[in-house]
Design an enzyme around this catalytic site. Sequence first.
Site: not given
Lengths: 463, 526
Positions: B78, B173, B197
């Site tokens: 990420k 997210s 997330s």
Amino acid sequence: LAPWVPVVGLEIHAQISSNSKLFSGSQVQFAAPPNSLVSFFDASLPGTLPVLNRRCVEAAVMTGLALNCSINKKSLFDRKHYFYADLPAGYQITQQRVPIAVNGSLSYSLCIDNKMSQMVTKTVRIKQIQLEQDSGKSLHDDTRSQTLVDLNRAGVGLMEVVMEPDMCCGEEAAAAVRELQLILQTLGSSQAVMAEGQLRVDANVSVHHPGEPYGVRTEVKNINSIRFLAKAIDYEIQRQIEELENGGTILNETRAFDSKLGCTVPMRDKEGKQDYRFMPEPNLPPLILYDAKSLPANMNHQQVINIDWIHERLPDLPSVKRKKLVEQYGILPEHSFTLLNEDGLAEFFENVVKETQMKPKKVIGWILKDLLSYLKQHSLTVNESPVSSFLLADLLNLLEKKAISSTAAKQVLAELWKGEGKTPLEIVKEQKLELLQDQKELEQICQAVIDGHKNEVIMMVLG
Amino acid sequence: AALNGGLRSQVSAALKEGRVAPTELCQRCLALIKNTKFLNAYITVAEETALKQAEESEERYKRGQPLGILDGIPIAVKDNFNTAGIETTCASNMLKGYISPYNATVVQKLLDQGAVLLGKTNLDEFAMGSGSTDGVFGPVRNPWSYSKQYKEKSVPKSHSEDEESNWVVTGGSSGGSAAAVSSFTCFAALGSDTGGSTRNPAAHCGVVGLKPTYGLISRHGLIPLVNSMDVPGILTRSVDDAAVLLGSLAGHDPKDSTTIQDDFKPFELPNLTDVSKLSIGIPKEYHAPGLSGEILALWSKAADLFRNAGAKVVEVSLPHTPYSIVCYHVLCTAEVASNMARFDGLEYGHRSDMKDSTESMYAATRREGFNDVVRGRILSGNYFLLKQNYEKYFVKAQKVRRLIANDFVKVFRSGVDILLTPTTLSDAAPYTEFIQEDNRTRSAQDDILTQAANMAGLPAINVPAALSERGLPVGLQFIGRSFQEKQLLTVAKWFEKQVQFPVIQLEEVKRHDSDVFQHQKSASFS
């Protein structure tokens, strides 16, 4: 006119003497090339985390113990937020809720009426000692409309020592700070050299009439030496008194000391009434310290700090050293103050005493009057003295054996001061300063004088 | 070869035996990334360095000296983890073009074990969001939008409508990481989890999403959202694979003072057959407002599954659950306001051209660099931290947080081993529908089932359970005791085996790797 009671408190920031910074591994060093001692954490690169420096904690514990504080076995770290170019993260990590040490005291001595012979001891309460980060430095270049930022100092460990408003004037504050400085240097927890920014003092000053509540206080910053500290405080006290007596009011403001003009001026209000939005530092768990009783059995010695262990290893503090000097050598208390006040002087004195038969009570005079005044005249430190303790001891031995007179000794000292490598004995021979020891020779000389001045002799005999 | 096989049992074996080469795996993944570009799962693809890493791995395999199970395995990270030499943007203008000089500890660990870093995945800006729709590089598309399963079930509303307008969000997210794993472009991905997330997008994308116990895996190098709640998250296609990743990442890091000191022993998951000694708790408060009937039924079915297999299944209560949203909001925004204070344009990142004064430069930089979501949270957070508000909001929220954490302590103390809850309120929403509500509203809604685990620091995992009526993945969540990941994953693995979640049927993947569908039947994930 009703008397005024001035009230002075101090906030002192002492840079911790350590190899690396409080929360990162970058080096601590004075006057290095700009931005050469900056780790990723110091530069606030995203994703970096603080790691507490053990040595800094030990320094704070030592200092707390030396100042008779209670060491908090659990203390916390907080973030203090404000935006400024020299604060990369936008916050300083400090200890606002629970600092590492609280409720101590510092004893210091003053001469009454500038007479060294009359010393009085005073005490100031230490409110707390907290660990916190130093900020970087910013230089404003107005000609080019730019600000230059050097982060070498950002993140260096500081001990903030808060002294309660128990002092009444510049002299007291100066003496208290001087004593603190000596303590820190003795402990080695800070080199505390004001000129290098290792010791910074801010003064809180207010005045009030006896029996009335404390007046509005101002904070005085930008003080670069102990001498200026006393001046700044005394000026501010006077300014406030005059202001109030003329019907004015005192603003709760920050003022800077202007050493050239010898006065305090309001500082550009860069912070205003700031809300620092304190918040616990989430990346640092509470700091837990142990003592002999609470230390768990299986703890990794590397991972814990034992307050008792540190306490046992504290060196003699200045007050203890002075007492010992007085007791051991029979010198006066005010002598011990001067000895400790000058870096290396006490050691010099003791070395001389070791090498000479002269009594310490007599040696001290030579140290404090003759040697010290030479040093001061030539702006030299004890370590830079061209006259070593051995040379001085040699000289004093000649005096003690009555090989020379004290006047001659002073002459020899003046010669030694030139640092030409001659021994006292050599100088004495050169300048023919020997005291005559031979009785017969003396009689001969006297007889010669009498013979040469027959008239005067008759006059004297007749009365 | 087995693109969808388990890391430990199949892929690693294939690499060791030379049936597939690391460079081949890497190239396949890179090609698939190119062909699934429309998903917008990756912000940066590090093609050159990945191939180099794959070559080095290949050399090691040739010498018979692989570094471990992860040697040669393509992974994605990420874009809020620092990667040295590879851009780290947090999907924000503030860090566009920012090349970090250091690797996050978790990234370094993966590289040290020979993993191949394919690239950085897309997210909501600074990890603030539950849709992966609010980053400057655009939204991430859920691969299932293009799956046969979804297309079969979706009824076009009009003739002109096509796939383009019908695609669904990944959740967030860590949507980019979830999409990357779901679409087979990598074998595992790192996400982050602050309020859900990792688990939320895992549920929407039909992959396993693990949130480890706070303090187990180092956060050094993870650009923080909420320091006291953030954890690196693990996204994989099977529970076994998650265990492999966990084993390679967990353990004390001297650079992160919030990691525990205890030694961590990596484990292999046993094949649990007897669940009769297990006690599963069903927290009644997780029957939250807005929970879809479908998911409620699935949750109930799962409980029955355990009960019928002999486990003890009991209803429990976590009474402070309804307060967690507002509590989270106060604490999260306060930490955000603090953590974002460093973005002033001076040392790194975006710097505005505004030169009138330092203050104006700061203000302009931050206005230009941050999106509305970030700025909104900063403003809220600063409000809560003001001296006059601190006790009322921040301290109060900390107290409520303690109560929420205590709820779990009490339940686990009463003999319950694992909690079983839904992960999301519904399956993934179409993008056009999702953006009807603002980020704050969405986050508040979507985080309700996941954020309490962050407040309490507990480990939690999403396991894909079934497809919804719309043909989209729905997952269920297991929450375990602190540092009891082995037990948590063992139970999760048992459940995974029972439900046999289907493999995504993606044209792109099919075209690319016919092997995938050859092995489809045996895809009972290790």
